[in-house]
Design a protein around this motif. Sequence first.
Motif, PDB file in Angstrom:
ATOM      1  N   GLY A  29       0.781  -1.176   0.210  1.00  0.00           N
ATOM      2  CA  GLY A  29       0.035   0.011   0.018  1.00  0.00           C
ATOM      3  C   GLY A  29       0.801   1.181  -0.094  1.00  0.00           C
ATOM      4  O   GLY A  29       0.512   2.436  -0.667  1.00  0.00           O
ATOM      5  N   ALA A  30       2.018   1.150   0.706  1.00  0.00           N
ATOM      6  CA  ALA A  30       2.981   2.116   0.864  1.00  0.00           C
ATOM      7  C   ALA A  30       3.520   2.644  -0.556  1.00  0.00           C
ATOM      8  O   ALA A  30       4.128   3.575  -0.849  1.00  0.00           O
ATOM      9  CB  ALA A  30       3.787   2.209   1.879  1.00  0.00           C
ATOM     10  N   SER A  31       3.779   1.934  -1.334  1.00  0.00           N
ATOM     11  CA  SER A  31       4.223   1.471  -2.604  1.00  0.00           C
ATOM     12  C   SER A  31       3.618   2.042  -3.759  1.00  0.00           C
ATOM     13  O   SER A  31       4.264   2.067  -4.874  1.00  0.00           O
ATOM     14  CB  SER A  31       4.814  -0.234  -2.917  1.00  0.00           C
ATOM     15  N   LEU A  32       2.196   2.092  -3.651  1.00  0.00           N
ATOM     16  CA  LEU A  32       1.368   2.652  -4.581  1.00  0.00           C
ATOM     17  C   LEU A  32       1.607   3.933  -5.005  1.00  0.00           C
ATOM     18  O   LEU A  32       2.116   4.796  -4.332  1.00  0.00           O
ATOM     19  CB  LEU A  32       0.071   2.590  -4.300  1.00  0.00           C
ATOM     20  N   ARG A  33       1.290   4.482  -6.220  1.00  0.00           N
ATOM     21  CA  ARG A  33       1.492   5.720  -6.693  1.00  0.00           C
ATOM     22  C   ARG A  33       0.200   6.614  -6.619  1.00  0.00           C
ATOM     23  O   ARG A  33      -0.579   6.575  -7.586  1.00  0.00           O
ATOM     24  CB  ARG A  33       1.967   5.702  -8.328  1.00  0.00           C
ATOM     25  N   TRP A  34      -0.042   7.314  -5.527  1.00  0.00           N
ATOM     26  CA  TRP A  34      -0.995   7.858  -5.357  1.00  0.00           C
ATOM     27  C   TRP A  34      -0.970   9.554  -5.835  1.00  0.00           C
ATOM     28  O   TRP A  34      -2.083  10.035  -6.189  1.00  0.00           O
ATOM     29  CB  TRP A  34      -1.363   8.264  -3.768  1.00  0.00           C
ATOM     30  N   ALA A  35      -0.012  10.067  -6.321  1.00  0.00           N
ATOM     31  CA  ALA A  35       0.451  11.202  -7.225  1.00  0.00           C
ATOM     32  C   ALA A  35       1.183  10.999  -8.260  1.00  0.00           C
ATOM     33  O   ALA A  35       1.841   9.808  -8.238  1.00  0.00           O
ATOM     34  CB  ALA A  35       0.968  12.150  -6.017  1.00  0.00           C
ATOM     35  N   PRO A  36       1.235  11.702  -9.026  1.00  0.00           N
ATOM     36  CA  PRO A  36       2.150  11.635 -10.356  1.00  0.00           C
ATOM     37  C   PRO A  36       3.559  11.612  -9.941  1.00  0.00           C
ATOM     38  O   PRO A  36       3.721  12.360  -8.914  1.00  0.00           O
ATOM     39  CB  PRO A  36       1.513  12.929 -11.281  1.00  0.00           C
ATOM     40  N   GLY A  37       4.292  11.126 -10.917  1.00  0.00           N
ATOM     41  CA  GLY A  37       5.887  11.185 -10.536  1.00  0.00           C
ATOM     42  C   GLY A  37       6.128   9.691 -10.164  1.00  0.00           C
ATOM     43  O   GLY A  37       5.421   8.872  -9.986  1.00  0.00           O
ATOM     44  N   PRO A  38       7.621   9.806  -9.664  1.00  0.00           N
ATOM     45  CA  PRO A  38       8.286   8.570  -9.611  1.00  0.00           C
ATOM     46  C   PRO A  38       7.852   8.056  -8.193  1.00  0.00           C
ATOM     47  O   PRO A  38       7.508   8.783  -7.341  1.00  0.00           O
ATOM     48  CB  PRO A  38       9.944   8.924  -9.572  1.00  0.00           C
ATOM     49  N   PRO A  39       7.832   6.590  -8.033  1.00  0.00           N
ATOM     50  CA  PRO A  39       7.406   6.385  -6.680  1.00  0.00           C
ATOM     51  C   PRO A  39       8.455   6.712  -5.611  1.00  0.00           C
ATOM     52  O   PRO A  39       9.698   6.594  -6.067  1.00  0.00           O
ATOM     53  CB  PRO A  39       7.249   4.889  -6.845  1.00  0.00           C
TER      54      PRO A  39
END
Length: 177
Positions: A29-39
């Motif tokens: 869950g912490a690894s998901l991309r919630w915002a644009p850009g690199p993880p």
Amino acid sequence: MRELRSSSFWRAVLAEFLGSLLYALLGLGASLRWAPGPPSVLGAALAFGLAQATLVQVLGHVSGGHVNPAVTLAFLVASQLSLARALGYLLAQLLGNLAGAGVLYGLTPAPVRGTLGLSALHPGVGPGQGMVVELLLTAQFVLCVLASFDDRHDGRPGSAALPVGFSLALGHLFGVR
């Protein structure tokens, strides 16, 4: 086989299931991309490391807080775990990780899901190189776990939580990219 009839065995297997579920849910869950850009590699590394440290602290007295099949196999090979307990832990870890990924899938909006935080090899890294890096990082982690739970230490799983969590975070910081 007497071990299979004990309540402590089933409590430990349930603890491994729950620990694996929470580990997958929180780490991925912490690894998901919630915002644009690199993880955020640092965020993911800290999430996995803190989740592992927390689970060792919380579940260590019940099952050892293995959560990871590599740790369970290492304890089996080191003759610190029975075959029946190791098989129970491995099955519980597999099912717990699947359940954690399923819960994460159900809780995450479709546009954010992507690969559910799973990583892939960098285009410049071949499968053989990736396997060697994974083996080295797994060995580093397993050696830290075995050393942290060594009976020659004070014997309290809580004292192992921080080094185990830091070791996992270190492996993620090196290996994710």
